[in-house]
Design a protein around this motif. Structure first.
Motif, PDB file in Angstrom:
ATOM      1  N   GLN A   1       0.842  -1.179   0.000  1.00 63.39           N
ATOM      2  CA  GLN A   1       0.000   0.000   0.000  1.00 63.39           C
ATOM      3  C   GLN A   1       0.888   1.244   0.000  1.00 63.39           C
ATOM      4  OE1 GLN A   1      -2.555   0.463   3.426  1.00 63.39           O
ATOM      5  NE2 GLN A   1      -3.919   1.854   2.331  1.00 63.39           N
ATOM      6  N   VAL A   2       0.441   2.260  -0.686  1.00 67.85           N
ATOM      7  CA  VAL A   2       1.174   3.511  -0.757  1.00 67.85           C
ATOM      8  C   VAL A   2       1.022   4.273   0.550  1.00 67.85           C
ATOM      9  CG1 VAL A   2       1.374   5.734  -1.922  1.00 67.85           C
ATOM     10  CG2 VAL A   2       0.918   3.657  -3.242  1.00 67.85           C
ATOM     11  N   GLN A   3       2.143   4.753   1.064  1.00 69.12           N
ATOM     12  CA  GLN A   3       2.127   5.561   2.280  1.00 69.12           C
ATOM     13  C   GLN A   3       2.932   6.827   2.053  1.00 69.12           C
ATOM     14  OE1 GLN A   3       3.561   2.883   5.374  1.00 69.12           O
ATOM     15  NE2 GLN A   3       1.444   2.436   5.963  1.00 69.12           N
ATOM     16  N   LEU A   4       2.406   7.928   2.567  1.00 66.06           N
ATOM     17  CA  LEU A   4       3.032   9.226   2.421  1.00 66.06           C
ATOM     18  C   LEU A   4       3.251   9.841   3.795  1.00 66.06           C
ATOM     19  CD1 LEU A   4       0.696  10.626  -0.395  1.00 66.06           C
ATOM     20  CD2 LEU A   4       2.854   9.396  -0.692  1.00 66.06           C
TER      21      LEU A   4
ATOM     22  N   TYR B   1       1.260   8.176 -11.764  1.00 66.44           N
ATOM     23  CA  TYR B   1       0.599   8.757 -10.590  1.00 66.44           C
ATOM     24  C   TYR B   1       0.801  10.257 -10.551  1.00 66.44           C
ATOM     25  CZ  TYR B   1      -0.807   4.572  -7.973  1.00 66.44           C
ATOM     26  OH  TYR B   1      -1.421   3.423  -7.542  1.00 66.44           O
ATOM     27  N   THR B   2      -0.253  10.950 -10.202  1.00 63.07           N
ATOM     28  CA  THR B   2      -0.165  12.380  -9.968  1.00 63.07           C
ATOM     29  C   THR B   2       0.078  12.622  -8.482  1.00 63.07           C
ATOM     30  OG1 THR B   2      -1.606  12.950 -11.823  1.00 63.07           O
ATOM     31  CG2 THR B   2      -1.402  14.566 -10.061  1.00 63.07           C
ATOM     32  N   LEU B   3       1.023  13.479  -8.177  1.00 68.86           N
ATOM     33  CA  LEU B   3       1.371  13.807  -6.799  1.00 68.86           C
ATOM     34  C   LEU B   3       1.047  15.270  -6.544  1.00 68.86           C
ATOM     35  CD1 LEU B   3       4.862  12.061  -6.681  1.00 68.86           C
ATOM     36  CD2 LEU B   3       2.663  11.110  -5.981  1.00 68.86           C
ATOM     37  N   GLY B   4       0.558  15.547  -5.358  1.00 62.76           N
ATOM     38  CA  GLY B   4       0.164  16.913  -5.084  1.00 62.76           C
ATOM     39  C   GLY B   4       0.363  17.343  -3.648  1.00 62.76           C
ATOM     40  N   TRP B   5       0.254  18.636  -3.458  1.00 64.93           N
ATOM     41  CA  TRP B   5       0.281  19.251  -2.144  1.00 64.93           C
ATOM     42  C   TRP B   5      -1.015  20.012  -1.922  1.00 64.93           C
ATOM     43  CZ3 TRP B   5       3.748  18.509   1.672  1.00 64.93           C
ATOM     44  CH2 TRP B   5       4.990  17.984   1.328  1.00 64.93           C
ATOM     45  N   PHE B   6      -1.570  19.845  -0.746  1.00 63.06           N
ATOM     46  CA  PHE B   6      -2.746  20.575  -0.319  1.00 63.06           C
ATOM     47  C   PHE B   6      -2.463  21.189   1.040  1.00 63.06           C
ATOM     48  CE2 PHE B   6      -4.263  17.674  -3.442  1.00 63.06           C
ATOM     49  CZ  PHE B   6      -5.392  18.258  -4.018  1.00 63.06           C
TER      50      PHE B   6
ATOM     51  N   THR C   1      -2.527  10.168  -6.422  1.00 67.87           N
ATOM     52  CA  THR C   1      -3.687   9.563  -7.055  1.00 67.87           C
ATOM     53  C   THR C   1      -3.272   8.801  -8.301  1.00 67.87           C
ATOM     54  OG1 THR C   1      -5.867   9.954  -8.031  1.00 67.87           O
ATOM     55  CG2 THR C   1      -4.199  11.649  -8.391  1.00 67.87           C
ATOM     56  N   ALA C   2      -3.965   7.706  -8.520  1.00 70.10           N
ATOM     57  CA  ALA C   2      -3.760   6.923  -9.731  1.00 70.10           C
ATOM     58  C   ALA C   2      -4.807   7.259 -10.787  1.00 70.10           C
ATOM     59  CB  ALA C   2      -3.807   5.434  -9.416  1.00 70.10           C
ATOM     60  N   ARG C   3      -5.689   8.186 -10.448  1.00 69.50           N
ATOM     61  CA  ARG C   3      -6.755   8.579 -11.366  1.00 69.50           C
ATOM     62  C   ARG C   3      -6.218   9.579 -12.383  1.00 69.50           C
ATOM     63  NH1 ARG C   3     -11.349   9.498  -6.657  1.00 69.50           N
ATOM     64  NH2 ARG C   3     -10.919   7.522  -5.565  1.00 69.50           N
ATOM     65  N   THR C   4      -5.367   9.082 -13.227  1.00 62.42           N
ATOM     66  CA  THR C   4      -4.664   9.946 -14.168  1.00 62.42           C
ATOM     67  C   THR C   4      -5.559  10.507 -15.254  1.00 62.42           C
ATOM     68  OG1 THR C   4      -3.991   8.020 -15.473  1.00 62.42           O
ATOM     69  CG2 THR C   4      -2.498   8.769 -13.746  1.00 62.42           C
ATOM     70  N   LEU C   5      -6.710   9.896 -15.452  1.00 66.18           N
ATOM     71  CA  LEU C   5      -7.612  10.362 -16.489  1.00 66.18           C
ATOM     72  C   LEU C   5      -8.538  11.473 -16.011  1.00 66.18           C
ATOM     73  CD1 LEU C   5      -8.595   7.018 -18.236  1.00 66.18           C
ATOM     74  CD2 LEU C   5      -6.817   8.656 -18.865  1.00 66.18           C
ATOM     75  N   HIS C   6      -8.573  11.714 -14.719  1.00 68.19           N
ATOM     76  CA  HIS C   6      -9.420  12.778 -14.215  1.00 68.19           C
ATOM     77  C   HIS C   6      -8.883  14.119 -14.688  1.00 68.19           C
ATOM     78  CE1 HIS C   6     -11.860  15.252 -11.590  1.00 68.19           C
ATOM     79  NE2 HIS C   6     -12.516  14.178 -11.212  1.00 68.19           N
ATOM     80  N   PRO C   7      -9.736  14.946 -15.254  1.00 73.36           N
ATOM     81  CA  PRO C   7      -9.254  16.201 -15.843  1.00 73.36           C
ATOM     82  C   PRO C   7      -8.872  17.267 -14.830  1.00 73.36           C
ATOM     83  CG  PRO C   7     -11.638  16.094 -15.986  1.00 73.36           C
ATOM     84  CD  PRO C   7     -11.182  14.755 -15.474  1.00 73.36           C
ATOM     85  N   ASN C   8      -9.352  17.152 -13.597  1.00 76.02           N
ATOM     86  CA  ASN C   8      -9.101  18.179 -12.598  1.00 76.02           C
ATOM     87  C   ASN C   8      -8.346  17.592 -11.409  1.00 76.02           C
ATOM     88  OD1 ASN C   8      -9.075  20.377 -10.929  1.00 76.02           O
ATOM     89  ND2 ASN C   8     -11.289  20.725 -10.961  1.00 76.02           N
TER      90      ASN C   8
ATOM     91  N   TYR D   1      -7.767  12.422  -5.024  1.00 79.15           N
ATOM     92  CA  TYR D   1      -6.581  11.765  -4.482  1.00 79.15           C
ATOM     93  C   TYR D   1      -6.915  10.595  -3.563  1.00 79.15           C
ATOM     94  CZ  TYR D   1      -3.973  15.495  -6.605  1.00 79.15           C
ATOM     95  OH  TYR D   1      -3.417  16.353  -7.533  1.00 79.15           O
ATOM     96  N   ASP D   2      -6.167   9.528  -3.716  1.00 82.43           N
ATOM     97  CA  ASP D   2      -6.414   8.292  -2.988  1.00 82.43           C
ATOM     98  C   ASP D   2      -5.586   8.154  -1.718  1.00 82.43           C
ATOM     99  OD1 ASP D   2      -8.146   7.078  -5.109  1.00 82.43           O
ATOM    100  OD2 ASP D   2      -6.292   7.191  -6.266  1.00 82.43           O
ATOM    101  N   TYR D   3      -4.406   8.710  -1.713  1.00 81.52           N
ATOM    102  CA  TYR D   3      -3.484   8.547  -0.602  1.00 81.52           C
ATOM    103  C   TYR D   3      -3.066   9.894  -0.042  1.00 81.52           C
ATOM    104  CZ  TYR D   3      -3.223   4.076  -2.995  1.00 81.52           C
ATOM    105  OH  TYR D   3      -3.540   2.894  -3.617  1.00 81.52           O
ATOM    106  N   TRP D   4      -2.993   9.951   1.278  1.00 77.96           N
ATOM    107  CA  TRP D   4      -2.673  11.197   1.971  1.00 77.96           C
ATOM    108  C   TRP D   4      -1.697  10.964   3.106  1.00 77.96           C
ATOM    109  CZ3 TRP D   4      -4.754  15.936   0.522  1.00 77.96           C
ATOM    110  CH2 TRP D   4      -5.800  15.877  -0.395  1.00 77.96           C
ATOM    111  N   GLY D   5      -0.852  11.962   3.334  1.00 78.69           N
ATOM    112  CA  GLY D   5      -0.021  11.952   4.513  1.00 78.69           C
ATOM    113  C   GLY D   5      -0.782  12.539   5.688  1.00 78.69           C
ATOM    114  N   GLN D   6      -0.133  12.606   6.837  1.00 71.44           N
ATOM    115  CA  GLN D   6      -0.776  13.115   8.041  1.00 71.44           C
ATOM    116  C   GLN D   6      -0.656  14.623   8.197  1.00 71.44           C
ATOM    117  OE1 GLN D   6      -2.746  11.215  10.148  1.00 71.44           O
ATOM    118  NE2 GLN D   6      -2.458   9.824   8.402  1.00 71.44           N
TER     119      GLN D   6
END
Length: 126
Positions: A1-4, A32-37, A99-106, A113-118
């Motif tokens: 499993q992916v962990q961040l 995979y798309t990686l992001g910061w929120f 996220t592995a949802r690479t086809l999502h336009p936004n 996003y599927d995986y999140w850090g704390q």
């Protein structure tokens, strides 16, 4: 499993710089798309930046464009966020996500996003 896991947050003064890091464990595919929120008290989670490995192509919120840079370090298996010219409005808990949802336009939507850090706290105050 992916962990961040985020690190690098802290207390800085306006105008300072800070570099956040997100360690990535588990299987991450090149697409995979990686992001910061970020999320400030009383506010919804806000998009900051994202990077798509195919390209690569990066995206930035208007509020941080020109000041923040998202960087994928493949050698160290980390996702970094270089933050310059910080202001009090940047104060928030910062989260990295994947996220592995690479086809999502936004890719600016947290729900994508599927995986999140704390999260790691960034406080900008004089």
């Amino acid at each position: 499993q992916v962990q961040l896991a985020e690190s690098g947050g802290g207390l800085v003064q306006p105008g300072d710089s800070l570099r956040l890091s997100c360690s990535i464990s588990g299987r991450i595919y090149p697409s995979y798309t990686l992001g910061w929120f970020r999320q400030a008290p009383g506010k919804e989670r806000e998009f900051v930046a994202a990077i798509e490995e195919i390209g690569p192509r990066s995206h930035y919120a208007d509020s941080v464009k020109g000041r923040f840079t998202i960087i994928k370090d493949n050698d160290k298996n980390t996702l970094n966020l270089q933050m310059n010219s910080l202001t009090p409005d940047d104060t928030a808990v910062y989260y990295c996500a994947a996220t592995a949802r690479t086809l999502h336009p936004n890719k600016r939507l947290p729900s994508v996003y599927d995986y999140w850090g704390q999260g790691t706290q960034v406080t900008v105050s004089s």
